[in-house]
Enzyme design. Sequence first.
Site, PDB file in Angstrom:
ATOM      1  N   ASP A  11     -28.066  94.579   4.170  1.00  0.00           N
ATOM      2  CA  ASP A  11     -29.127  95.575   4.335  1.00  0.00           C
ATOM      3  C   ASP A  11     -30.222  94.990   5.213  1.00  0.00           C
ATOM      4  O   ASP A  11     -30.708  93.885   4.960  1.00  0.00           O
ATOM      5  CB  ASP A  11     -29.723  95.941   2.969  1.00  0.00           C
ATOM      6  CG  ASP A  11     -28.810  96.861   2.185  1.00  0.00           C
ATOM      7  OD1 ASP A  11     -27.786  97.303   2.749  1.00  0.00           O
ATOM      8  OD2 ASP A  11     -29.107  97.131   1.009  1.00  0.00           O
ATOM      9  N   ASP A 130     -21.055 108.951   0.137  1.00  0.00           N
ATOM     10  CA  ASP A 130     -21.541 108.555  -1.191  1.00  0.00           C
ATOM     11  C   ASP A 130     -21.216 109.701  -2.144  1.00  0.00           C
ATOM     12  O   ASP A 130     -21.553 110.848  -1.852  1.00  0.00           O
ATOM     13  CB  ASP A 130     -23.062 108.351  -1.185  1.00  0.00           C
ATOM     14  CG  ASP A 130     -23.493 107.230  -0.247  1.00  0.00           C
ATOM     15  OD1 ASP A 130     -22.647 106.378   0.085  1.00  0.00           O
ATOM     16  OD2 ASP A 130     -24.670 107.212   0.163  1.00  0.00           O
TER      17      ASP A 130
END
Lengths: 251, 197
Positions: A11, A130
């Site tokens: 990230d 997702d």
Amino acid sequence: MLTKRIIPCLDIKNGRTVKGVNFVNLIDAGDPVVLAKQYAVLGADELVFLDISATLEGRKTMIEMVHQVAEQVNIPFTVGGGISSVENVNELLKWGADKVSINSSAVKRPELINELANKFGSQCVVVAIDAKQIEGEWFVHLAGGTIPTEIKLFDWAQEVEKRGAGEILFTSMDHDGTKAGFANVALAHLSSLVNIPIIASGGAGTMQHFVDTFTIGKADAALAASVFHFGEIPILDLKKELKNNNIPVRI
Amino acid sequence: MKLIIIDYGAGNIKSIQFAFKRLGVDAVLSNTIDEIKAADKVIFPGVGEASSAFKMLQESGLDVVIPTLKQPVLGICLGMQLMCNSSEEGNTKGLGIFDVDVKKFSNTVKVPQMGWNVIKDLKSDLFTGIKENEFMYLVHSFYAESCDEAIATSDYDIEYASALQKDNFYGVQFHPEKSSIAGEQILKNFLELKTNH
């Protein structure tokens, strides 16, 4: 034989890795380029960089990071986060990204998948999905899993394949962060429905979880973050364990 | 040494340029015919769709020039496929350097093949120092059939040619620029090939 891929995910916020990474002997664990080089040496098959910058300035820094990673790292990498146009993708590929991953923008405007596949080729278009199970049925969620939609996971997966996606990165919101294993039943069903590679994401906690996602979940690749970043599962040990279970890997 | 990467609008060029830079060689991007002809070594890259890439070659006249080059030429991925007789992708003809056709993988496997696979049956100076069954990174939906000009083969769906050579022309289906240390060795070997022009 084509091998199963192990993909660490980093990230990135304003050009720095967040959540922290805990490698021994690293002077700057926040520098994504240093980490990427380290992962390449340790045997990662590919890398994913997820841009979580909320500002325009952060996005610009991301382009610089892509340039540096492409310059210094000799394995493929994907960039995702906040990509919503052909121009965004053009810029990332121009500076050396191998693939891009789109998520919410594809749900909001599915034609984007066609546009990217036509212009740059399916091989560089990863659609990230997702999803979360609600009363026994999987539904696509947006914005990092916070916003539910009425779109069903398996319908959406088939649609993105038809529109030209080259790969699907499936994250189960129910499993993400639990370290209790991947969503193997859903993954295996996905693999039976589409004929493009599936990357399993969400739930990695032990080496057995990886074995299970490749055998039971039929995944083509597995992505994880913290178990790699904090050295809980060394990549080489993981690959040896996979090999012992007759799963083809690159060692 | 003058190393040219042919820039005809078909992506992935930066990564190749960076890979050579890591080896200490500055590769120059060019679509100028005279410059390409005068180079010591030529890289013919390509990512994307075959028929539209072939059209771009025709528009620039490169379809005529490339087969006449005398120095070592390395086609990578789609570049290699375009050096073959024809491709099923968009039903296009190719440059006809390699006497083989390019076909699509069947639906019994995931398409594209994406990831690391081994190359074997190696037979070329391009693979000096590379061991049998070395891993290379590949991303492709179409493949060149096994043939006499194959200098490496791989298995996916069927056994196919993952590298080709005819005289000074070399082609690799995999991405040496993304294939870790072994890929770099192949690029280095290419740089060390003799130049006859």
